[in-house]
Scaffold this motif. Structure first.
Motif, PDB file in Angstrom:
ATOM      1  N   UNK A 188      28.775 -29.019  48.284  1.00  0.00           N
ATOM      2  CA  UNK A 188      27.732 -28.664  47.328  1.00  0.00           C
ATOM      3  C   UNK A 188      27.007 -27.387  47.744  1.00  0.00           C
ATOM      4  N   UNK A 189      26.760 -27.262  49.044  1.00  0.00           N
ATOM      5  CA  UNK A 189      26.097 -26.060  49.540  1.00  0.00           C
ATOM      6  C   UNK A 189      26.991 -24.839  49.336  1.00  0.00           C
ATOM      7  N   UNK A 190      28.295 -25.032  49.535  1.00  0.00           N
ATOM      8  CA  UNK A 190      29.229 -23.931  49.322  1.00  0.00           C
ATOM      9  C   UNK A 190      29.242 -23.461  47.878  1.00  0.00           C
ATOM     10  N   UNK A 191      29.171 -24.385  46.929  1.00  0.00           N
ATOM     11  CA  UNK A 191      29.129 -23.999  45.521  1.00  0.00           C
ATOM     12  C   UNK A 191      27.876 -23.181  45.222  1.00  0.00           C
ATOM     13  N   UNK A 192      26.745 -23.589  45.807  1.00  0.00           N
ATOM     14  CA  UNK A 192      25.509 -22.839  45.612  1.00  0.00           C
ATOM     15  C   UNK A 192      25.587 -21.470  46.286  1.00  0.00           C
ATOM     16  N   UNK A 246      15.275 -19.131  40.133  1.00  0.00           N
ATOM     17  CA  UNK A 246      16.407 -19.845  40.702  1.00  0.00           C
ATOM     18  C   UNK A 246      16.994 -20.885  39.744  1.00  0.00           C
ATOM     19  N   UNK A 247      18.257 -20.691  39.383  1.00  0.00           N
ATOM     20  CA  UNK A 247      18.978 -21.669  38.557  1.00  0.00           C
ATOM     21  C   UNK A 247      19.913 -22.533  39.395  1.00  0.00           C
ATOM     22  N   UNK A 248      19.919 -22.279  40.702  1.00  0.00           N
ATOM     23  CA  UNK A 248      20.754 -23.073  41.598  1.00  0.00           C
ATOM     24  C   UNK A 248      20.180 -24.481  41.704  1.00  0.00           C
ATOM     25  N   UNK A 249      21.016 -25.460  41.532  1.00  0.00           N
ATOM     26  CA  UNK A 249      20.564 -26.846  41.510  1.00  0.00           C
ATOM     27  C   UNK A 249      20.587 -27.458  42.903  1.00  0.00           C
ATOM     28  N   UNK A 250      19.754 -28.447  43.091  1.00  0.00           N
ATOM     29  CA  UNK A 250      19.832 -29.264  44.285  1.00  0.00           C
ATOM     30  C   UNK A 250      21.023 -30.203  44.168  1.00  0.00           C
TER      31      UNK A 250
END
Length: 296
Positions: A188-192, A246-250
């Motif tokens: 998930x962190x890599x996708x962000x 920021x549009x990056x999701x948790x």
């Protein structure tokens, strides 16, 4: 005014004027006769006055940026944990930066760093000409970016910040066996991290997206004025605006503020001119005048 050794920290703290991070054109270089640009070192702290009390006895000039007490003049709005404070400082003082700046958290001791008092005291400030890791924890983390699989690995769902619960021994390679959900977290962190590269670093001229990035946890480093000013001031202003919008999701593990801060932890060395694949920590040993440095 050249300031060395012990510094009137109240004066430095009062030097910071409260404003929201996105204010265009904001500069604190003209708001006082204090010339940071003549200083050979400074510690920028993302914390609070209370959590940073350990710095007072070091005799190194420092400024504290904090987000918990809105009435304080040096408050910042937290969009990306310590990354917001770091970038806000650079934007505020871009035209009068000291020769070398250490960017650190508010705590002296943590699972992810050696005692920061010893590290800052032994740092050879005059030799800081690039990005230098200050966690000194020996562990190189690798974040897949372009080479991510299309689906996350199956793993139990953890809540809160359990993946960073303070139980990782310094120097130990982090493995999915110890934390069954850790690989899923890193996916998930890599996708962000990929999204940030696509939307910000790529358009800013950083070239093709790397397959993976090596970095040291956890966002504490020293860097020279020259490396910071390799990017113009608008680069840092645009980064602050990106944090805010920021549009990056948790994900199941952490919220979007934590994710955004972690993304910058991955990219700090690249932002300041290093390659995606970094040298082992002992390569920086000459920068620390401390016994046993070669074995750290």
């Amino acid at each position: 005014m050249l300031l060395q050794g012990c510094l009137d920290t109240k004066f430095l703290m009062d030097y910071h004027t409260h404003a929201e991070p996105h204010v265009p054109g904001r500069s604190l270089c003209l708001s006082s006769d204090l010339s940071l640009g003549e200083m050979d070192r400074l510690v920028l702290v993302a914390g609070t006055r209370h959590s940073s009390a350990w710095l007072k006895d070091l005799g190194i000039p420092y400024i504290v940026y904090q987000h918990t007490e809105r009435q304080e003049r040096h408050h910042f709005t937290n969009y990306a944990n310590e990354a917001t404070a770091y970038v806000q400082f650079i934007y505020d003082y871009y035209d009068c930066l000291p020769q070398a700046i250490a960017f650190v958290h508010g705590h002296a001791e943590s699972w992810h760093n050696l005692d920061m008092r010893d590290t800052l005291a032994s740092l050879q400030w005059g030799l800081v000409s690039r990005h230098v890791d200050l966690n000194r924890n020996q562990t190189i983390w690798t974040q897949a970016v372009k080479s991510l699989p299309s689906e996350p690995p199956l793993a139990p769902i953890a809540t809160g910040n359990d993946a960073y619960n303070g139980t990782f021994p310094i120097g130990q390679v982090i493995a999915g066996d110890a934390y069954p959900y850790f690989e899923a977290y890193m996916w998930h962190q890599g996708m962000a991290t990929r999204q940030f590269y696509d939307e910000f670093l790529g358009p800013a001229g950083f070239g093709p997206m790397p397959s993976e990035v090596e970095y040291y946890c956890c966002g504490q480093f020293a860097v020279s004025r020259q490396k910071i000013q390799a990017h113009n001031r608008s680069f840092y202003e645009n980064m602050l605006m990106y944090f805010q919008s920021n549009t990056i999701k948790g994900n199941h593990h952490v919220d979007k503020v934590f994710v955004m801060g972690d993304i910058l932890t991955t990219y700090w060395s690249m932002i300041f001119g290093e390659k995606p694949n970094i040298a082992p920590a002992h390569a920086d040993c000459e920068l620390f005048a401390s016994p046993g440095c070669s074995t750290r």
